[in-house]
Design a protein around this motif. Structure first.
Motif, short mmCIF file in Angstrom:
data_model
loop_
_atom_site.label_atom_id
_atom_site.label_comp_id
_atom_site.label_asym_id
_atom_site.label_seq_id
_atom_site.Cartn_x
_atom_site.Cartn_y
_atom_site.Cartn_z
N THR A 110 0.74 -1.34 0.03
CA THR A 110 -0.03 0.11 0.08
C THR A 110 0.93 1.18 -0.04
OG1 THR A 110 -1.63 -1.23 1.61
CG2 THR A 110 -1.78 1.09 1.10
N VAL A 111 0.65 1.98 -1.05
CA VAL A 111 1.25 3.35 -0.99
C VAL A 111 0.72 4.41 -0.18
CG1 VAL A 111 3.23 2.75 -2.82
CG2 VAL A 111 0.98 3.89 -3.33
N ALA A 112 1.26 4.77 0.97
CA ALA A 112 0.68 5.74 1.87
C ALA A 112 1.52 7.06 2.24
CB ALA A 112 0.15 5.11 2.96
N GLY A 113 2.35 7.26 1.54
CA GLY A 113 3.44 8.19 1.77
C GLY A 113 3.10 9.78 1.21
N GLY A 114 1.98 9.83 0.40
CA GLY A 114 1.43 11.16 -0.09
C GLY A 114 1.00 12.20 0.86
N GLN A 115 0.96 13.46 0.43
CA GLN A 115 0.64 14.53 1.41
C GLN A 115 -0.88 14.70 1.36
OE1 GLN A 115 4.03 16.98 0.16
NE2 GLN A 115 4.45 17.26 2.21
N SER A 117 -2.68 16.63 -0.43
CA SER A 117 -3.08 18.10 -0.43
C SER A 117 -4.29 18.55 -0.76
CB SER A 117 -1.91 18.96 -1.21
OG SER A 117 -1.67 18.43 -2.23
N ARG A 118 -4.90 17.80 -2.12
CA ARG A 118 -6.22 18.06 -2.66
C ARG A 118 -7.31 17.84 -1.69
NH1 ARG A 118 -5.44 14.82 -7.90
NH2 ARG A 118 -4.12 13.81 -6.56
N LEU A 119 -7.26 16.75 -0.77
CA LEU A 119 -8.34 16.27 0.24
C LEU A 119 -8.07 17.31 1.42
CD1 LEU A 119 -10.72 14.20 1.20
CD2 LEU A 119 -8.70 13.05 1.98
N SER A 217 10.15 17.14 0.61
CA SER A 217 8.64 16.59 0.34
C SER A 217 8.86 15.11 -0.16
CB SER A 217 7.61 17.23 -0.54
OG SER A 217 8.19 17.63 -1.45
N PRO A 218 8.05 14.07 -0.12
CA PRO A 218 8.09 12.56 -0.30
C PRO A 218 8.51 12.53 -1.78
CG PRO A 218 6.03 12.84 0.77
CD PRO A 218 6.62 14.63 0.41
N ASP A 219 9.33 11.34 -2.52
CA ASP A 219 9.87 11.72 -3.84
C ASP A 219 8.94 11.00 -4.64
OD1 ASP A 219 10.34 8.83 -2.59
OD2 ASP A 219 12.33 8.73 -3.20
N GLY A 220 7.68 10.84 -4.25
CA GLY A 220 6.80 10.28 -5.31
C GLY A 220 6.41 8.84 -5.09
N HIS A 221 5.45 8.28 -5.63
CA HIS A 221 5.11 6.87 -5.44
C HIS A 221 6.25 5.78 -6.04
CE1 HIS A 221 2.84 7.68 -9.09
NE2 HIS A 221 1.99 8.10 -8.48
N VAL A 250 -3.42 4.15 -1.32
CA VAL A 250 -4.33 4.41 -0.03
C VAL A 250 -5.65 5.02 -0.27
CG1 VAL A 250 -3.38 6.67 0.75
CG2 VAL A 250 -3.79 4.72 2.46
N ASP A 251 -5.95 5.62 -1.28
CA ASP A 251 -7.08 6.51 -1.65
C ASP A 251 -8.50 5.63 -2.01
OD1 ASP A 251 -6.36 6.14 -4.09
OD2 ASP A 251 -5.44 8.28 -4.16
N ASN A 252 -8.49 4.38 -2.33
CA ASN A 252 -9.37 3.65 -3.05
C ASN A 252 -9.93 2.80 -2.27
OD1 ASN A 252 -11.28 2.73 -4.94
ND2 ASN A 252 -9.85 1.64 -6.23
P1 UTP Z 1 -1.45 11.26 -5.51
O1 UTP Z 1 -0.77 11.41 -6.65
O2 UTP Z 1 -2.98 11.06 -5.45
O3 UTP Z 1 -1.06 12.28 -4.44
O4 UTP Z 1 -1.04 9.76 -4.62
P2 UTP Z 1 -1.46 12.47 -2.82
O5 UTP Z 1 -0.07 13.18 -2.20
O6 UTP Z 1 -2.20 11.34 -2.28
O7 UTP Z 1 -2.58 13.86 -2.96
P3 UTP Z 1 -2.38 15.18 -3.62
O8 UTP Z 1 -2.23 15.14 -4.84
O9 UTP Z 1 -1.43 15.75 -2.58
O10 UTP Z 1 -3.60 15.66 -3.26
C1 UTP Z 1 -1.75 8.60 -5.34
C2 UTP Z 1 -0.97 7.49 -4.12
O11 UTP Z 1 0.19 7.42 -4.04
C3 UTP Z 1 0.81 7.54 -2.77
C4 UTP Z 1 -0.27 8.26 -2.07
O12 UTP Z 1 -0.12 8.28 -0.66
C5 UTP Z 1 -1.50 7.55 -2.81
O13 UTP Z 1 -1.74 6.54 -2.27
N1 UTP Z 1 2.09 8.53 -2.77
C6 UTP Z 1 1.98 9.62 -3.54
C7 UTP Z 1 3.07 8.18 -1.99
O14 UTP Z 1 3.01 7.09 -1.46
N2 UTP Z 1 4.28 8.87 -1.98
C8 UTP Z 1 4.26 10.04 -2.65
O15 UTP Z 1 5.27 10.71 -2.72
C9 UTP Z 1 3.18 10.41 -3.29
#
Ligand code: UTP
Length: 474
Positions: A110-115, A117-119, A217-221, A250-252
């Protein structure tokens, strides 16, 4: 008070980043150590190179125009079953997938490192209360699905959760607080992805959020690949006999966790990377689409397509850009291992963002315009690197209802409605009569699909909103 460490100062001078030590003399020893640690974690050479290339992109070769014009609808596709023969093929794949799960060949990522921001939720997105009646969190929905899968198929099902500096401690605390929702905690592992600095868009200088803190900030999925390796989890999974990973975001909450059909199709096709896609609803829908370009499968981002391009059809009258990415994938462990060998990293992409920072006087600035560049890796950049990639069509209404925005499309409202609609459909299939307006929520511990619900409930009509199964953990 320490003097400026010479090796740090000369490294910064080489890349015109001396301003990062501007407040050095005002910092405590602890703050200085922390700042040096952050500076040492940054690969300034790479950041400078990628940033400079983004300002002066190399001419034509491989440009978006070429990619779009070269793209064809993907060929290696398994569509949703439309005949008895195809039904039988899917059923056979599901049996193979169930056996792979029973044999412990699969782990969940599960990728759950995103911030998020939109939510605009103040905590890691996985903590978001999504249950339409129970307010159970996204993490609880996934934990219950994993428990239910284990019960149904037997076999270990390790759960690897990628966090970031922004989400790590709060995520672990949340799992602890809920006693891992009944999962054996030895089977759950958290690992942190890397960070990237934000730079000023016009000068390329790294921004600071405080005198002792870089804007990181996190380096992307796509940071997953190296984080999985450096955490030791890739090797550990290999030694435990895992061969494939089920990857989801993590969002679905309606993801079909370790869908046996997907697991089976991936295995039967000896695929390195399998992606679940759904038909775009309209050409300009904001979804990345999978296409073939030459011998490879690639993703074209919605931002790369104008209206004419997005509506292009092939000779059979079908949209070329139909296959929307759900970000549900299967990866073979061997393929991920191959990606990490030689320290290979997925490409860095540069995004324009508005980033709060302190200015040269140390004053906090909260720009309303895009002032900064951030750097991210995308997991779907692994697609063209796969020599065997498979695309499987999913059922959009059933399995793709993400929470991305605070309101409107892909928001908590639409996602909760989907959970309730799916529950209502299952109950109706199980012979229950439902009043049209009732809200329904079915715990994955009670049923993972409609078939499992049949016979598990007393017949009758359901007239009030109903929570079927255990409530959210308090
Ligand atoms: P999104 O691209 O939707 O980004 O991530 P986000 O951070 O959740 O939301 P916004 O864009 O800031 O509104 C898609 C998935 O990738 C994970 C997120 O947690 C989500 O499960 N992700 C994204 C990471 O694990 N790390 C990251 O650096 C970015």
């Amino acid at each position: 008070m320490n003097t400026t460490p010479p090796e740090v100062a000369s490294k910064l001078a080489e890349y015109h980043q001396e301003h990062l030590l501007q407040w050095w003399d005002t910092l405590s020893d602890e703050q200085q150590d922390s700042l040096v640690g952050q500076i040492e974690s940054v690969d300034f050479e790479m950041i400078q190179k990628v940033w400079q290339e983004s300002k002066n992109p190399p001419a034509t070769a491989g440009s978006d125009v070429n990619r779009v014009d070269q793209a064809a609808a993907p060929k290696s596709v398994v569509l949703q079953p439309a005949s008895a023969v195809e039904e039988a093929q899917w059923k056979q794949a599901a049996e193979v997938g169930a056996q792979r799960l029973a044999d412990g060949k699969v782990a969940v990522i599960t990728v759950a490192g995103g911030q998020g921001s939109r939510l605009g939720f103040a905590h890691p997105k996985g903590m978001f209360p999504i249950g339409p009646i129970s307010s159970r969190s996204l993490f609880q929905v996934f934990a219950e699905q994993i428990l239910a899968r284990k019960r149904r198929h037997g076999g270990d099902l390790p759960w690897l959760i990628m966090t970031s500096a922004a989400t790590h401690s709060e995520t672990i605390e949340f799992f602890e607080q809920h006693d891992f929702w009944g999962l054996d905690r030895e089977t759950v592992a958290f690992f942190q992805q890397g960070s990237m600095p934000a730079v000023d868009a016009s000068s390329g200088r790294v921004l600071m959020s405080a005198a002792d803190t870089l804007c990181l900030s996190p380096d992307g999925h796509g940071g997953l690949v190296m984080a999985l390796k450096s955490s030791g989890l890739l090797d550990r999974m290999a030694s435990e006999g895992v061969e494939d990973f089920f990857y989801h975001q993590v969002d679905n909450p309606t993801v079909i966790m370790c869908d046996p059909s997907l697991v089976g199709l991936h295995a039967l096709n000896n695929s390195q990377l399998t992606t679940c896609v759904v038909k775009k609803l309209r050409p300009m829908e904001r979804m990345g689409v999978l296409v073939d370009i030459g011998d490879h499968v690639e993703i074209i981002e919605y931002s790369e397509l104008d209206e004419e391009q997005a509506a292009r059809e092939d000779a059979s009258g079908q949209w070329i850009f139909w296959a929307g990415n759900t970000a549900i994938h299967m990866f073979s462990l061997a393929f991920l291992e191959q990606l990490t060998s030689g320290g290979g990293q997925l490409a860095l992409h540069v995004a324009e963002k508005a980033v709060d920072h302190i200015d040269a006087m140390g004053k906090l600035t909260e720009p309303s315009e895009l002032n900064a560049n951030k750097f991210e890796r995308f997991i779907f950049d692994a697609l063209p690197l796969a020599t065997t990639a498979l695309i499987v069509e999913g059922n959009r209404e059933r399995e793709f209802n993400p929470v991305k925005n605070a309101q409107g499309n892909d928001s908590p409202v639409t996602s909760r409605e989907a959970l309730s609609r799916i529950g209502r459909e299952w109950l109706a299939a199980a012979g229950h009569t439902l009043q049209e307006t009732v809200t329904v929520e079915i715990s994955p511990l009670t049923a993972l699909d409609a078939d499992e619900l049949v016979g598990s409930l007393a017949d009758g009509s359901i007239t009030v909103s109903s929570l079927i199964g255990p409530p959210a953990a308090s």
